[in-house]
Motif scaffolding. Structure first.
Motif, PDB file in Angstrom:
ATOM      1  N   PHE A   8       0.834  -1.202   0.000  1.00 59.08           N
ATOM      2  CA  PHE A   8       0.000   0.000   0.000  1.00 59.08           C
ATOM      3  C   PHE A   8       0.870   1.254   0.000  1.00 59.08           C
ATOM      4  O   PHE A   8       0.655   2.176  -0.803  1.00 59.08           O
ATOM      5  CB  PHE A   8      -0.919   0.007   1.220  1.00 59.08           C
ATOM      6  CG  PHE A   8      -1.879   1.157   1.264  1.00 59.08           C
ATOM      7  CD1 PHE A   8      -3.122   1.065   0.648  1.00 59.08           C
ATOM      8  CD2 PHE A   8      -1.538   2.337   1.896  1.00 59.08           C
ATOM      9  CE1 PHE A   8      -4.006   2.132   0.674  1.00 59.08           C
ATOM     10  CE2 PHE A   8      -2.417   3.409   1.928  1.00 59.08           C
ATOM     11  CZ  PHE A   8      -3.657   3.306   1.318  1.00 59.08           C
ATOM     12  N   LEU A   9       1.863   1.298   0.880  1.00 56.30           N
ATOM     13  CA  LEU A   9       2.727   2.478   0.975  1.00 56.30           C
ATOM     14  C   LEU A   9       3.584   2.655  -0.275  1.00 56.30           C
ATOM     15  O   LEU A   9       3.815   3.777  -0.727  1.00 56.30           O
ATOM     16  CB  LEU A   9       3.609   2.380   2.219  1.00 56.30           C
ATOM     17  CG  LEU A   9       2.872   2.432   3.560  1.00 56.30           C
ATOM     18  CD1 LEU A   9       3.839   2.248   4.719  1.00 56.30           C
ATOM     19  CD2 LEU A   9       2.105   3.740   3.705  1.00 56.30           C
ATOM     20  N   LEU A  12       1.186   3.932  -3.038  1.00 54.86           N
ATOM     21  CA  LEU A  12       0.770   5.308  -2.775  1.00 54.86           C
ATOM     22  C   LEU A  12       1.905   6.285  -3.040  1.00 54.86           C
ATOM     23  O   LEU A  12       1.697   7.357  -3.624  1.00 54.86           O
ATOM     24  CB  LEU A  12       0.291   5.433  -1.322  1.00 54.86           C
ATOM     25  CG  LEU A  12      -0.483   6.704  -0.975  1.00 54.86           C
ATOM     26  CD1 LEU A  12      -1.766   6.799  -1.798  1.00 54.86           C
ATOM     27  CD2 LEU A  12      -0.816   6.723   0.515  1.00 54.86           C
ATOM     28  N   SER A  13       3.108   5.925  -2.637  1.00 57.82           N
ATOM     29  CA  SER A  13       4.245   6.834  -2.828  1.00 57.82           C
ATOM     30  C   SER A  13       4.541   7.060  -4.304  1.00 57.82           C
ATOM     31  O   SER A  13       4.973   8.147  -4.699  1.00 57.82           O
ATOM     32  CB  SER A  13       5.486   6.283  -2.120  1.00 57.82           C
ATOM     33  OG  SER A  13       5.906   5.076  -2.722  1.00 57.82           O
ATOM     34  N   ALA A 150      -0.793  -2.704  -2.928  1.00 55.79           N
ATOM     35  CA  ALA A 150      -0.482  -1.694  -3.941  1.00 55.79           C
ATOM     36  C   ALA A 150      -1.715  -1.348  -4.771  1.00 55.79           C
ATOM     37  O   ALA A 150      -1.955  -0.179  -5.104  1.00 55.79           O
ATOM     38  CB  ALA A 150       0.644  -2.198  -4.847  1.00 55.79           C
ATOM     39  N   THR A 152      -4.863  -1.611  -3.737  1.00 54.52           N
ATOM     40  CA  THR A 152      -5.755  -0.851  -2.855  1.00 54.52           C
ATOM     41  C   THR A 152      -5.354   0.620  -2.821  1.00 54.52           C
ATOM     42  O   THR A 152      -6.209   1.509  -2.816  1.00 54.52           O
ATOM     43  CB  THR A 152      -5.739  -1.441  -1.434  1.00 54.52           C
ATOM     44  OG1 THR A 152      -6.157  -2.798  -1.487  1.00 54.52           O
ATOM     45  CG2 THR A 152      -6.656  -0.666  -0.500  1.00 54.52           C
ATOM     46  N   ALA A 153      -4.056   0.885  -2.823  1.00 52.45           N
ATOM     47  CA  ALA A 153      -3.568   2.268  -2.810  1.00 52.45           C
ATOM     48  C   ALA A 153      -4.062   3.025  -4.041  1.00 52.45           C
ATOM     49  O   ALA A 153      -4.451   4.194  -3.947  1.00 52.45           O
ATOM     50  CB  ALA A 153      -2.042   2.285  -2.751  1.00 52.45           C
ATOM     51  N   SER A 154      -4.069   2.358  -5.190  1.00 51.32           N
ATOM     52  CA  SER A 154      -4.540   2.999  -6.423  1.00 51.32           C
ATOM     53  C   SER A 154      -6.027   3.351  -6.319  1.00 51.32           C
ATOM     54  O   SER A 154      -6.442   4.456  -6.684  1.00 51.32           O
ATOM     55  CB  SER A 154      -4.308   2.093  -7.630  1.00 51.32           C
ATOM     56  OG  SER A 154      -2.953   2.032  -7.958  1.00 51.32           O
ATOM     57  N   PHE A 157      -6.465   6.249  -3.867  1.00 52.39           N
ATOM     58  CA  PHE A 157      -5.974   7.510  -4.402  1.00 52.39           C
ATOM     59  C   PHE A 157      -6.900   8.088  -5.464  1.00 52.39           C
ATOM     60  O   PHE A 157      -7.291   9.255  -5.398  1.00 52.39           O
ATOM     61  CB  PHE A 157      -4.572   7.333  -4.992  1.00 52.39           C
ATOM     62  CG  PHE A 157      -4.066   8.585  -5.660  1.00 52.39           C
ATOM     63  CD1 PHE A 157      -3.544   9.623  -4.909  1.00 52.39           C
ATOM     64  CD2 PHE A 157      -4.148   8.751  -7.038  1.00 52.39           C
ATOM     65  CE1 PHE A 157      -3.099  10.794  -5.509  1.00 52.39           C
ATOM     66  CE2 PHE A 157      -3.710   9.907  -7.648  1.00 52.39           C
ATOM     67  CZ  PHE A 157      -3.184  10.933  -6.875  1.00 52.39           C
TER      68      PHE A 157
END
Length: 200
Positions: A8-9, A12-13, A150, A152-154, A157
């Motif tokens: 996830f981090l 997101l980064s 990763a 989930t981050a998309s 965002f």
């Protein structure tokens, strides 16, 4: 759990930087037009690319060493054209349709969103290259958890950007505000295009 958080981090980064795709989602969010399908398109596209990266698709660029250059030049051409369109809109200053909340049709909006996603060489570097590389430190179910994190981050965002953009709506009530936004978007597009050409 640690693998999922790391994914996830990492995702997101990589996605936080303002780029062509993000600027387009922001613009549609301000218009409040086709936000749900556009965010779904961008997030699902990322999910496909992240899955490919985690599964080791990065080997394709090793097999076809000329592919990154072709992708970079094609992406640069697209960004130059779109940047010119936004600069032309800012120069004309005719924002009657925009201020009334009208946007391009759904099909055209999704086609543009797909172009920003799939013609952008940076998305391949981020998802197939960097996410894929980081995922190699995990094995089996932990690598799957990393990929899910990763992805989930998309989703978080894009939906935050698309629907959060309406918080700026009170500021975007004049043609002058939209002229500034379009000029800024054109500058971002041309800067990204120049970077792609120089790196090709």
């Amino acid at each position: 759990m640690a693998a999922c958080v790391t994914g996830f981090l990492t995702g997101l980064s990589l996605i936080l930087a303002i780029g062509a795709q993000n600027a387009f989602v922001l613009r549609q969010g301000l218009l409040r037009a086709h936000v749900l399908p556009l965010c779904l398109l961008c997030a699902l596209s990322d999910a496909v690319l992240i899955a490919a990266g985690v599964l080791g698709f990065g080997a394709l660029t090793q097999a076809l060493p000329g592919l990154p250059r072709v992708m970079a030049l094609g992406g640069a051409a697209f960004l130059l054209v779109y940047g010119a369109q936004r600069l032309w809109a800012a120069w004309k200053g005719d924002y009657g349709l925009v201020l009334s909340g009208r946007s391009a049709p759904l099909g055209a909006t999704l086609a543009m969103g797909a172009a920003f996603t799939w013609l952008n060489p940076h998305v391949y570097l981020d998802t197939l290259g960097l996410v894929g590389a980081v995922s190699t430190q995990f094995e089996g179910s932990h690598r799957l958890a990393f990929g899910l994190g990763a992805t989930t981050a998309s989703f978080v965002f894009f939906f935050s950007l698309g629907y959060g953009a309406r918080l700026l709506a009170p500021v975007m009530t004049s043609a002058a505000s939209w002229r500034v936004l379009d000029t800024a978007i054109a500058a971002v597009m041309w800067t990204l295009a120049a970077g792609l050409v120089l790196s090709a």
